[in-house]
Write a protein that holds these residues in place. Structure first.
Motif, PDB file in Angstrom:
ATOM      1  N   PRO A  94       0.836  -1.419   0.083  1.00 36.87           N
ATOM      2  CA  PRO A  94      -0.065   0.118  -0.006  1.00 36.87           C
ATOM      3  C   PRO A  94       0.781   1.330   0.171  1.00 36.87           C
ATOM      4  O   PRO A  94       0.388   2.563  -0.348  1.00 36.87           O
ATOM      5  N   GLY A  95       2.149   1.057   0.239  1.00 35.24           N
ATOM      6  CA  GLY A  95       2.981   2.258   0.387  1.00 35.24           C
ATOM      7  C   GLY A  95       3.609   2.449  -0.776  1.00 35.24           C
ATOM      8  O   GLY A  95       4.414   3.505  -0.869  1.00 35.24           O
ATOM      9  N   VAL A  96       3.567   1.703  -1.773  1.00 32.76           N
ATOM     10  CA  VAL A  96       4.211   2.050  -3.204  1.00 32.76           C
ATOM     11  C   VAL A  96       3.390   2.198  -4.122  1.00 32.76           C
ATOM     12  O   VAL A  96       2.543   1.509  -4.901  1.00 32.76           O
ATOM     13  N   PHE A  97       3.117   3.477  -4.573  1.00 32.25           N
ATOM     14  CA  PHE A  97       2.094   4.014  -5.885  1.00 32.25           C
ATOM     15  C   PHE A  97       0.730   3.376  -5.371  1.00 32.25           C
ATOM     16  O   PHE A  97       0.177   2.992  -6.373  1.00 32.25           O
ATOM     17  N   ALA A  98       0.458   3.579  -4.214  1.00 38.39           N
ATOM     18  CA  ALA A  98      -0.986   2.942  -3.644  1.00 38.39           C
ATOM     19  C   ALA A  98      -1.547   3.686  -2.842  1.00 38.39           C
ATOM     20  O   ALA A  98      -1.298   5.127  -2.767  1.00 38.39           O
ATOM     21  N   MET A  99      -2.377   3.289  -1.847  1.00 41.25           N
ATOM     22  CA  MET A  99      -3.411   4.259  -1.158  1.00 41.25           C
ATOM     23  C   MET A  99      -2.762   4.573   0.056  1.00 41.25           C
ATOM     24  O   MET A  99      -3.366   5.496   0.505  1.00 41.25           O
ATOM     25  N   ALA A 100      -1.616   4.255   0.473  1.00 40.54           N
ATOM     26  CA  ALA A 100      -1.184   4.636   1.801  1.00 40.54           C
ATOM     27  C   ALA A 100      -1.257   6.405   2.022  1.00 40.54           C
ATOM     28  O   ALA A 100      -1.551   7.233   2.744  1.00 40.54           O
ATOM     29  N   SER A 101      -0.392   6.856   0.697  1.00 39.19           N
ATOM     30  CA  SER A 101      -0.323   8.238   0.705  1.00 39.19           C
ATOM     31  C   SER A 101      -1.413   8.999   0.510  1.00 39.19           C
ATOM     32  O   SER A 101      -1.890  10.256   1.042  1.00 39.19           O
ATOM     33  N   ALA A 102      -2.610   8.440  -0.068  1.00 38.40           N
ATOM     34  CA  ALA A 102      -3.748   9.286  -0.473  1.00 38.40           C
ATOM     35  C   ALA A 102      -4.485   9.288   0.949  1.00 38.40           C
ATOM     36  O   ALA A 102      -5.131  10.354   1.093  1.00 38.40           O
ATOM     37  N   VAL A 103      -4.253   8.426   1.705  1.00 37.83           N
ATOM     38  CA  VAL A 103      -4.959   8.225   3.109  1.00 37.83           C
ATOM     39  C   VAL A 103      -4.378   9.438   3.885  1.00 37.83           C
ATOM     40  O   VAL A 103      -5.111  10.075   4.500  1.00 37.83           O
ATOM     41  N   PHE A 104      -3.227   9.342   4.042  1.00 35.98           N
ATOM     42  CA  PHE A 104      -2.183  10.462   4.869  1.00 35.98           C
ATOM     43  C   PHE A 104      -2.622  11.923   4.205  1.00 35.98           C
ATOM     44  O   PHE A 104      -2.598  12.823   4.796  1.00 35.98           O
ATOM     45  N   GLU A 105      -2.509  11.958   2.862  1.00 31.29           N
ATOM     46  CA  GLU A 105      -3.015  13.432   2.187  1.00 31.29           C
ATOM     47  C   GLU A 105      -4.476  13.747   2.463  1.00 31.29           C
ATOM     48  O   GLU A 105      -4.771  14.889   3.015  1.00 31.29           O
ATOM     49  N   ALA A 106      -5.300  12.869   2.646  1.00 30.91           N
ATOM     50  CA  ALA A 106      -6.627  13.175   3.193  1.00 30.91           C
ATOM     51  C   ALA A 106      -6.608  13.710   4.451  1.00 30.91           C
ATOM     52  O   ALA A 106      -7.343  14.547   4.939  1.00 30.91           O
ATOM     53  N   ILE A 107      -6.267  12.944   5.452  1.00 27.65           N
ATOM     54  CA  ILE A 107      -5.895  13.302   6.988  1.00 27.65           C
ATOM     55  C   ILE A 107      -5.237  14.587   7.014  1.00 27.65           C
ATOM     56  O   ILE A 107      -5.833  15.530   7.721  1.00 27.65           O
ATOM     57  N   ASP A 108      -4.374  14.904   6.153  1.00 25.57           N
ATOM     58  CA  ASP A 108      -3.597  16.269   6.256  1.00 25.57           C
ATOM     59  C   ASP A 108      -4.418  17.538   5.933  1.00 25.57           C
ATOM     60  O   ASP A 108      -4.367  18.630   6.562  1.00 25.57           O
ATOM     61  N   SER A 109      -5.476  17.009   5.131  1.00 23.11           N
ATOM     62  CA  SER A 109      -6.397  18.090   4.773  1.00 23.11           C
ATOM     63  C   SER A 109      -7.774  18.117   5.378  1.00 23.11           C
ATOM     64  O   SER A 109      -8.868  18.730   4.907  1.00 23.11           O
ATOM     65  N   GLY A 110      -8.081  16.887   6.177  1.00 22.66           N
ATOM     66  CA  GLY A 110      -9.439  16.629   6.882  1.00 22.66           C
ATOM     67  C   GLY A 110      -9.500  17.440   8.256  1.00 22.66           C
ATOM     68  O   GLY A 110      -8.605  18.006   8.760  1.00 22.66           O
ATOM     69  N   PRO A 111     -10.740  16.808   8.701  1.00 20.99           N
ATOM     70  CA  PRO A 111     -10.823  17.143  10.212  1.00 20.99           C
ATOM     71  C   PRO A 111     -10.102  16.697  11.345  1.00 20.99           C
ATOM     72  O   PRO A 111      -9.387  15.666  10.798  1.00 20.99           O
ATOM     73  N   SER A 112      -9.642  17.345  12.254  1.00 21.27           N
ATOM     74  CA  SER A 112      -8.938  16.893  12.998  1.00 21.27           C
ATOM     75  C   SER A 112      -9.195  15.700  13.829  1.00 21.27           C
ATOM     76  O   SER A 112      -8.183  14.892  14.094  1.00 21.27           O
ATOM     77  N   GLU A 113     -10.438  15.277  13.909  1.00 22.94           N
ATOM     78  CA  GLU A 113     -10.881  14.153  14.512  1.00 22.94           C
ATOM     79  C   GLU A 113     -10.189  12.741  13.722  1.00 22.94           C
ATOM     80  O   GLU A 113      -9.885  11.646  14.213  1.00 22.94           O
ATOM     81  N   TRP A 114      -9.858  12.932  12.646  1.00 26.84           N
ATOM     82  CA  TRP A 114      -9.092  11.823  11.705  1.00 26.84           C
ATOM     83  C   TRP A 114      -7.869  11.643  12.118  1.00 26.84           C
ATOM     84  O   TRP A 114      -7.350  10.441  12.120  1.00 26.84           O
ATOM     85  N   ARG A 115      -7.246  12.543  12.885  1.00 21.99           N
ATOM     86  CA  ARG A 115      -6.200  12.271  13.409  1.00 21.99           C
ATOM     87  C   ARG A 115      -5.956  11.429  14.517  1.00 21.99           C
ATOM     88  O   ARG A 115      -4.834  10.854  15.354  1.00 21.99           O
ATOM     89  N   GLU A 116      -6.834  11.307  15.137  1.00 18.83           N
ATOM     90  CA  GLU A 116      -7.206  10.582  16.620  1.00 18.83           C
ATOM     91  C   GLU A 116      -7.438   9.100  16.290  1.00 18.83           C
ATOM     92  O   GLU A 116      -7.547   8.218  17.003  1.00 18.83           O
ATOM     93  N   LEU A 117      -7.663   8.595  14.972  1.00 20.93           N
ATOM     94  CA  LEU A 117      -7.977   7.216  14.409  1.00 20.93           C
ATOM     95  C   LEU A 117      -6.937   6.298  14.867  1.00 20.93           C
ATOM     96  O   LEU A 117      -5.820   6.707  14.578  1.00 20.93           O
ATOM     97  N   ASP A 118      -7.478   5.127  15.081  1.00 23.33           N
ATOM     98  CA  ASP A 118      -6.201   3.882  15.177  1.00 23.33           C
ATOM     99  C   ASP A 118      -6.170   3.648  13.617  1.00 23.33           C
ATOM    100  O   ASP A 118      -6.731   2.941  13.002  1.00 23.33           O
ATOM    101  N   ILE A 119      -4.884   3.997  13.112  1.00 21.19           N
ATOM    102  CA  ILE A 119      -4.412   3.697  11.894  1.00 21.19           C
ATOM    103  C   ILE A 119      -3.278   3.016  11.847  1.00 21.19           C
ATOM    104  O   ILE A 119      -2.185   3.116  12.396  1.00 21.19           O
ATOM    105  N   ARG A 120      -3.314   1.889  10.791  1.00 23.32           N
ATOM    106  CA  ARG A 120      -1.999   0.849  10.858  1.00 23.32           C
ATOM    107  C   ARG A 120      -1.930   0.880   9.247  1.00 23.32           C
ATOM    108  O   ARG A 120      -2.940   0.484   8.538  1.00 23.32           O
ATOM    109  N   VAL A 121      -0.795   0.781   8.670  1.00 26.49           N
ATOM    110  CA  VAL A 121      -0.346   0.299   7.445  1.00 26.49           C
ATOM    111  C   VAL A 121       0.275  -0.935   7.612  1.00 26.49           C
ATOM    112  O   VAL A 121       1.341  -1.342   8.268  1.00 26.49           O
ATOM    113  N   LEU A 122      -0.243  -1.983   6.654  1.00 24.08           N
ATOM    114  CA  LEU A 122       0.371  -3.325   6.584  1.00 24.08           C
ATOM    115  C   LEU A 122       0.818  -3.618   5.427  1.00 24.08           C
ATOM    116  O   LEU A 122       0.250  -3.420   4.390  1.00 24.08           O
ATOM    117  N   PRO A 123       2.307  -3.951   5.125  1.00 26.60           N
ATOM    118  CA  PRO A 123       2.983  -3.989   4.027  1.00 26.60           C
ATOM    119  C   PRO A 123       2.586  -5.306   3.171  1.00 26.60           C
ATOM    120  O   PRO A 123       1.940  -6.295   4.003  1.00 26.60           O
TER     121      PRO A 123
END
Lengths: 244, 244
Positions: free
Chosen positions: B83-112
């Motif tokens: 998910p970290g190679v030309f895939a969805m992980a960066s898109a999720v962090f981009e969304a969090i970066d520009s999204g509501p602050s509560e998204w930063r409180e979520l339990d988030i894990r990336v599994l290779p």
């Protein structure tokens, strides 16, 4: 009867990152061969011979594995991470290239694994989220000037970079030269990740701006990731945006 | 109650390359979300909602996943490969970066996961056996000139190279420009690997010297590996020696 040779990646450490195809190959093996700490990860059982050897004897180990397979064994050569990334797969093909022709007749398969770079990236967020490179910092097999040249060109290309084998007791000073180069050429805010013992109970992920990076933050169990100019932090995560 | 978000890599296609930790996350999910062909790989079951979306809507998909998790779901975003190679992980962090602050409180894990580059390399031998880079050839999110600049610098560094998304119906001509550049700058004997549908029943690994490479040898399901100057063949295998 000729046997078979599988070159398998055990992933970075966690059992839960070993793929089912690697687990199946291990279950069917008559012989498992590899560097001492990697063979130590394999559970002993009846009918399985474990062959451990020290670091830096990769070609000898490869030849031993090929001989065992030639005599009929179902041989698995184990690497940490992925066997094709700074690990045993190339050593086995080098041995075949200079070995007896019968080795070319063997049933040989390479089974990929989760390489340290991608496990470290996942633990940190998504720092390899756009174009990147992977460089082995060890100069056991290449001149150190070539390492520095590749890092310079990677900076110019603005790749994120993963450094394998950044520092060892035998090579304590070279990583300092790498940091000097990065600190001279990249912004002081550039993010750098020191990921130690990834996916094990001792995992430690340490993120600092380049200006605060110190050589002693890395050892042989550390995978270092240097962000691109676009790499940034959100909360506890580091990521490289897709537009980079 | 806040839920959790896992961003998981399904590997290149084979079930046997899905790690146990990813399988466990899928078993516990209430929601699986991703690009249509990746969600199609997930077995339906009671209590699991499947959310498929089309290509090129990665940020919308990421926001949807974050909203589902915020409402209490155990959400798994699936990518092919890692998910970290030309895939969805960066898109999720981009969304969090520009999204509501509560998204930063979520339990988030990336599994290779096993990324296409390493599965293709394993199928071919060990062509990424020394320093290498990975470049996304798509210009959806960056100028194509930057792609060519990175390839030029990678040639100068003598990296082996993996090209993701080399060619699509919307971008039929750019890969021809990439081959033109390589053919002008590297030796005609340089090895290039076209690895299609890796690890699936339709897998096709095609190795040619650069002089014989043609744009139509690649499509969207192809991962292209260009050897370094040292990359060579032994029998049916391609490998890059460790001294390179």
């Amino acid at each position: 009867m000729m046997g078979s040779l599988v070159i398998a990646g055990l992933g970075p450490g966690a059992e839960a990152m070993i793929t089912p195809e690697v687990a199946a190959a291990l279950d069917q093996a008559t012989d498992v061969i590899g560097y001492i700490p990697y063979v130590a990860r394999i559970a002993p059982r009846d009918g399985l011979r474990l062959h451990s050897s020290d670091n830096r004897v990769e070609l000898d180990r490869a030849r031993h594995a090929l001989e065992l397979a030639t005599r009929g064994g179902r041989v698995v050569v184990v690497s940490s991470g992925d066997p094709g990334v700074f690990a045993m797969a190339s050593a086995v093909f080098e041995a075949i290239d200079s070995g007896p022709s019968e080795w070319r007749e063997l049933d040989i398969r390479v089974l990929p694994g989760i390489t340290a770079m991608l496990a470290a990236a996942a633990a940190a967020g998504a720092p390899m989220g756009h174009d990147f490179c992977a460089i082995n910092l060890s100069d056991n097999l290449k001149p150190f000037d070539l390492v520095l040249k590749r890092i310079s060109l990677a900076l110019e290309a603005d790749f994120a970079m993963a450094f394998y084998n950044p520092r060892s007791k035998a090579r304590p000073h070279q990583f300092a030269s790498v940091l000097d180069l990065l600190q001279a050429r990249a912004e002081p805010e550039r993010l750098i990740i020191f990921a130690r013992a990834v996916s094990t109970p001792k995992q430690d992920i340490h993120v600092v701006p380049l200006r605060d990076a110190r050589p002693e933050m890395a050892d042989m169990r550390t995978l270092v990731i240097v962000g691109s100019a676009a790499t940034r932090q959100v909360g506890r995560f580091v990521y490289t945006p897709r537009r980079a």
